[in-house]
Scaffold this active site. Structure first.
Site, PDB file in Angstrom:
ATOM      1  N   ILE A 138       0.906  -1.153   0.000  1.00 12.13           N
ATOM      2  CA  ILE A 138       0.000   0.000   0.000  1.00 12.13           C
ATOM      3  C   ILE A 138       0.943   1.200   0.000  1.00 12.13           C
ATOM      4  CG2 ILE A 138      -1.773   1.260   1.262  1.00 12.13           C
ATOM      5  CD1 ILE A 138      -2.647  -1.479   2.459  1.00 12.13           C
ATOM      6  N   PRO A 139       1.223   1.759  -1.184  1.00  9.20           N
ATOM      7  CA  PRO A 139       2.338   2.697  -1.360  1.00  9.20           C
ATOM      8  C   PRO A 139       2.091   4.102  -0.805  1.00  9.20           C
ATOM      9  CG  PRO A 139       1.137   2.473  -3.408  1.00  9.20           C
ATOM     10  CD  PRO A 139       0.516   1.504  -2.435  1.00  9.20           C
ATOM     11  N   CYS A 140       2.074   4.214   0.501  1.00  4.72           N
ATOM     12  CA  CYS A 140       1.826   5.499   1.162  1.00  4.72           C
ATOM     13  C   CYS A 140       2.914   6.519   0.845  1.00  4.72           C
ATOM     14  CB  CYS A 140       1.654   5.313   2.659  1.00  4.72           C
ATOM     15  SG  CYS A 140       3.019   4.456   3.462  1.00  4.72           S
ATOM     16  N   HIS A 141       4.081   6.058   0.376  1.00  6.86           N
ATOM     17  CA  HIS A 141       5.135   7.006   0.002  1.00  6.86           C
ATOM     18  C   HIS A 141       4.722   7.834  -1.214  1.00  6.86           C
ATOM     19  CE1 HIS A 141       5.989   3.469  -2.535  1.00  6.86           C
ATOM     20  NE2 HIS A 141       6.551   4.326  -3.394  1.00  6.86           N
TER      21      HIS A 141
END
Length: 181
Positions: A138-141
């Site tokens: 889950i690419p929160c970056h």
């Protein structure tokens, strides 16, 4: 709980699945050693499972994909099943939407909130991103502030790691940090 720890170009990672092994529950990365990865995954009192890891074919494929991502090879984790049962419906909705943000793309906290029907939900989205149990999957970056700042990042090395990940994906972080909306 199926789990494994492994070395990557982004440091040691560890992942765990739910008890059925059907969905990912947690991922940690950017750690200096195998033992640090297990400790971050399982807690300070925990030790690596006997045999150091559980070998499942689906987990093995995911390890290969995460190692490739760490080398800068684009990966799509949007269809990976994640176990967010301990999260609120709001948190699940935000995390699932974030999981769909493609490689090399950034959204603002506001855009992510609005995509889920929450106008003025940027701050709440920031809180969800800060407690994301599956960074990279889950690419929160890829979620940044509206004024062009990177925002926070809870992985080891904080915003330095966020900048590294975005740069690896071809995002111009210098331009991003100078955007004025």
């Amino acid at each position: 709980m199926p789990a494994t720890a492994f070395s990557t170009a982004l440091g040691w990672m560890a992942i765990s699945c739910n008890s059925r092994g059907a969905a990912l529950q947690r991922l940690v990365f950017g750690l200096p050693s195998n033992s640090a990865a297990w400790e971050a995954l399982l807690g300070s009192a925990a030790h690596a499972p006997a045999g150091d890891s559980v070998s499942l074919s689906s987990l093995s494929r995911l390890v290969d994909s995460l190692q490739a991502l760490a080398e800068g090879i684009p990966q799509d984790f949007s269809r990976i099943e994640v176990d967010l049962a301990t999260r609120s419906p709001f948190q699940r909705r935000i995390l699932h939407a974030c999981q769909q943000i493609p490689w090399g793309t950034t959204w603002t906290y506001s855009e992510l909130a609005e995509s889920c029907g929450y106008l003025r939900g940027a701050r709440a989205v920031g809180n969800v991103m800060a407690s994301n149990p599956l960074p990279l999957i889950i690419p929160c970056h890829r979620v940044v502030a509206a004024d062009g700042r990177l925002g926070g990042f809870s992985a080891p090395q904080g915003t330095l790691m966020k900048r590294r990940l975005l740069s690896m994906e071809g995002v111009n972080c210098t331009r991003l940090s100078r955007v004025k909306l």
